[in-house]
Each structure stands twice: as C-alpha cells, then as structure tokens.
Design an enzyme around this catalytic site. Structure first.
Site, PDB file in Angstrom:
ATOM      1  N   SER A 133       0.842  -1.189   0.000  1.00 14.31           N
ATOM      2  CA  SER A 133       0.000   0.000   0.000  1.00 14.31           C
ATOM      3  C   SER A 133       0.878   1.240   0.000  1.00 14.31           C
ATOM      4  CB  SER A 133      -0.906  -0.005   1.233  1.00 14.31           C
ATOM      5  OG  SER A 133      -1.751   1.120   1.247  1.00 14.31           O
ATOM      6  N   LYS A 159      -1.067  -0.869  -4.448  1.00 16.46           N
ATOM      7  CA  LYS A 159      -2.296  -0.160  -4.076  1.00 16.46           C
ATOM      8  C   LYS A 159      -1.952   1.294  -3.799  1.00 16.46           C
ATOM      9  CE  LYS A 159      -4.395  -0.452   0.062  1.00 16.46           C
ATOM     10  NZ  LYS A 159      -5.226  -1.024   1.150  1.00 16.46           N
ATOM     11  N   LYS A 161      -3.224   4.942  -2.377  1.00 18.42           N
ATOM     12  CA  LYS A 161      -4.214   5.708  -1.629  1.00 18.42           C
ATOM     13  C   LYS A 161      -4.603   6.933  -2.451  1.00 18.42           C
ATOM     14  CE  LYS A 161      -4.262   3.375   2.329  1.00 18.42           C
ATOM     15  NZ  LYS A 161      -5.486   2.799   2.957  1.00 18.42           N
ATOM     16  N   ASP A 187      -7.372   2.926  -3.254  1.00 16.55           N
ATOM     17  CA  ASP A 187      -8.105   2.881  -1.984  1.00 16.55           C
ATOM     18  C   ASP A 187      -8.468   4.307  -1.582  1.00 16.55           C
ATOM     19  OD1 ASP A 187      -9.164   2.404   0.504  1.00 16.55           O
ATOM     20  OD2 ASP A 187      -7.291   1.731   1.418  1.00 16.55           O
ATOM     21  N   GLU A 212     -11.266   0.584  -3.777  1.00 17.39           N
ATOM     22  CA  GLU A 212     -11.601   0.152  -2.427  1.00 17.39           C
ATOM     23  C   GLU A 212     -12.283   1.273  -1.639  1.00 17.39           C
ATOM     24  OE1 GLU A 212      -9.178  -1.465   1.542  1.00 17.39           O
ATOM     25  OE2 GLU A 212      -8.145  -1.179  -0.372  1.00 17.39           O
ATOM     26  N   ASP A 237     -14.243  -2.275   2.375  1.00 19.84           N
ATOM     27  CA  ASP A 237     -13.323  -2.457   3.505  1.00 19.84           C
ATOM     28  C   ASP A 237     -14.053  -2.062   4.780  1.00 19.84           C
ATOM     29  OD1 ASP A 237     -11.363  -2.216   5.470  1.00 19.84           O
ATOM     30  OD2 ASP A 237     -10.076  -0.884   4.349  1.00 19.84           O
ATOM     31  N   LYS A 261     -10.162  -7.616   7.016  1.00 17.67           N
ATOM     32  CA  LYS A 261      -9.216  -7.264   8.079  1.00 17.67           C
ATOM     33  C   LYS A 261      -9.736  -7.890   9.372  1.00 17.67           C
ATOM     34  CE  LYS A 261      -7.660  -2.885   6.055  1.00 17.67           C
ATOM     35  NZ  LYS A 261      -7.732  -1.408   6.147  1.00 17.67           N
ATOM     36  N   GLY A 289      -4.299  -4.867   5.581  1.00 21.52           N
ATOM     37  CA  GLY A 289      -3.320  -4.658   6.642  1.00 21.52           C
ATOM     38  C   GLY A 289      -3.587  -3.378   7.403  1.00 21.52           C
TER      39      GLY A 289
END
Length: 366
Positions: A133, A159, A161, A187, A212, A237, A261, A289
């Site tokens: 990430s 991934k 952000k 995400d 996400e 998520d 998660k 994570g």
C-alpha cells in the site's frame, strides 16, 4: 484452557516513512499487545486500533479501557477461542479489542496442542503473494519513485491511496510509467460521495483491479448504485464488520470484492465465516493490513493462505513499515511471504527488542 493472567503491553513503533491516507498521516504506531498466560503456554494478540478514531470509531486507549473494564472480566475460568467469542458477544462494538483477545487465547491454545494457526483456519498455501500500500505523496515524481522501489523489491501488486485532488493524475501516471501488466488498485478510505461517480468513472480506462471503499462506510446502498455507474470493480473495507454485513453487501450488489481485516471484523473466527460466505457466492477476497507488527502479520499470513483469498493482500514485508520488527522479520521472496508453520501464530517477540519499544505494561489476573 485455564487462563492465569493477561498482560496489556503498549509499544511505540516508528514508521520508516510517514504513511498518509485520506484521513490523516501516521509517523509511528501506538500498538497494544495482549499476552495471555496459561499453565502450559502463552499466546499473543495485536490490537490494530489506531491512536485516534479516524479509520473507525475505535482507538487504542479505548481498546485498552474496554479490555480492562469489561472484556477480560467477562471471560469464564476455562475458555477457548470459541468461548471467548460467546463471552464477548453481549458487548456492542469494540471489534478490534475483541479480536486481539480472541487471537491471544487462540494462540495460547494452539501452542499447547501443537497446531499452527494456518492449519486451524484451513489454509492451503505455504506462501502468499504480497502487495504493498502506497500512501498519498507530495508529488507525482516522488510517487513514481516509491512505486519503482517497491516493484524492484518484488511486490506483486500496488495499491495507491487516493482522495479528491489526488486521484486521476497520479493513478494515470503510475499506469503509464509501469504498463498495463502491473496489478494496480486504489483505496479511497471513504473520501468520495455518489455525486463523484462521473469523476470516479474516469478511472475505468486505467484497468484497475478494484477501487476500495470509495464511499461512506455506513452506506452500502450508495455503493450498490455506484457499482452500476463505473466498470472498475468495487471493493468494500470499512463497510464490512461482520459476516452479516458481507451477506448484505453481496445481496445488494454493493461490491464484488471484499478486503478482510480480522481486527475490523472482530477476529479470525469471524474472518473465516466471511471467507466461507464469500467463496460460496463467488466473491473475491484479499487480506488487508493495519501496519501490523510481526505478531499481527504472522496471523494475517495464515488467513491469506486460505483458498478464498485469491488476490494479493497488504501482507507486506516487515521492512515496508518498520526498520526493526518486534519478531524475526518477514522477508519478501520473489513477491511472496512464507506462512508460519510453528504452533500457534508461529512467531514470538524478541525480548530485547520488545523491551526497547515498550511504553507500559499492565498485568490483569483472571
């Protein structure tokens, strides 16, 4: 299994670099560890709550308080992980605190019986592909350099952000620089609204694995509507806090992929329920994570090795976040991490390192 006592241990873990998302920037992790002691073994659990209630309503001080005042006193004299789940069910919320306690009890029990966490969960793989990430950066060139470094290390998936103002340009730049073969996803951490659907649809040509949690965590109906307006698969998520939430999301068509998660859903037993449900409905899974230390990372690897986890997760190597982990470090090998095979979660803290980062300890007799 009789529990003689539980230790609450707070540690401070500096990150190798600031990690920025749409809800804030972290420079260190304030981690709550649980150590469950029995006559035959001890087990470890890691609470993934953040210092502030930004990702969710939970925060580490609150987790310690609810464990101390309510959850630990509710345990029966003799208990296993399933018993922990039953004993804690009357208490609303506080899933991250519950997950840490359940994990520590489960770890102690499995160490006593000699069974690995992976075997208990029903894992089939002995190593899992790993993604990484990448937080929000100050500039696109800096982002490209960071992604290049992670690909050089061998990560199988990237991934990014995103947030309003940091989405189309950086994502397009990564896709153009590294090509269509790169497994790439984004995400949003609930940073958008349904009114942003036309804007988010501009991500569709970039051939992303998924987007996400684009919208609010408590609005599955809007996610279902968004899924009809974009072609990028929607992954949930923060919205998924239980198997019941997962069932509702699948029924509504709010997602086609779920990020699991264990801390967010209340533990690994609930995570296994979500796995079985999603697999039965053909919904893809991956293991997310929360900047875990080696304690949480070991347990997550066991979960990610289950057959329904078909996408690379955020089970990155130790050095992605920490210069020195509290356990023996997890090292990337050709884009994969080995699943621990020893009893319980298969790892334990290195005493000297643990002592160095410990801020406080509290012993609670059960």
């Amino acid at each position: 299994m009789k529990i003689t006592g539980i230790e609450l241990r707070r540690i401070k873990m500096p990150l190798v670099a600031p990690f920025r998302t749409s809800f804030g920037t972290e420079t260190e992790r304030d981690v709550l560890l649980l150590r469950v002691v029995t006559p035959d073994a001890e087990g470890w659990g890691e609470c993934v709550a953040m210092s502030d209630p930004l990702y969710s309503s939970e925060y580490v001080d609150g987790a310690a308080d609810v464990l101390r005042r309510f959850l630990i006193p509710a345990l029966p004299a003799h208990v296993d992980a399933h018993g922990v789940n039953r004993a804690l069910r009357p208490f609303k919320g506080h899933r991250m605190a519950k997950a840490a306690l359940e994990t520590a009890v489960l770890d102690a029990g499995l160490r006593t019986s000699g069974e690995s966490f992976a075997s208990f969960l029903g894992a089939e793989a002995d190593r899992v592909p790993c993604g990484v990430s990448v937080g929000i950066m100050d500039s696109v060139p800096r982002l490209l350099d960071a992604v290049a470094g992670y690909l050089d290390e061998g990560y199988a998936r990237i991934k990014l952000k995103i947030e309003p103002g940091w989405d189309l340009a950086p994502v397009r730049a990564v896709r153009e620089r590294f090509g269509d073969d790169l497994l790439l996803q984004v995400d949003a951490n609930a940073a958008y609204t349904l009114a942003d659907a036309p804007h988010l649809a501009k991500l569709d040509p970039l051939n992303l694995l998924l987007i996400e949690q684009p919208l609010a965590n408590d609005d599955m109906v809007q996610h279902a509507r968004l899924a009809t307006k974009i072609t990028t698969p929607v992954c949930l998520d923060e919205s998924i806090e239980s198997a019941e939430h997962a069932a509702a999301a699948i029924t509504l068509g709010a997602c086609s992929i779920i990020n699991v998660k264990p801390g967010r859903v209340g533990g690994y037993l609930e995570a296994r329920r979500i796995h079985d449900l999603a697999r039965a409905h053909g919904v893809a899974l991956w293991c997310g994570g929360m900047l875990e230390t080696g304690i949480g990372r070991a347990a997550n690897l066991a979960l990610a090795a289950m057959p329904g986890f078909t996408l690379p997760g955020d089970t990155s190597a130790s050095r992605r976040y920490y210069a020195t982990d509290i356990t023996a470090p997890f090292e990337l090998d050709e884009g994969h991490l080995e699943v621990p095979t020893g009893p319980g979660i298969g790892v334990a803290p290195v005493p000297a390192i643990l002592d160095e980062v410990t801020v406080s300890t509290e012993w609670i007799t059960v």
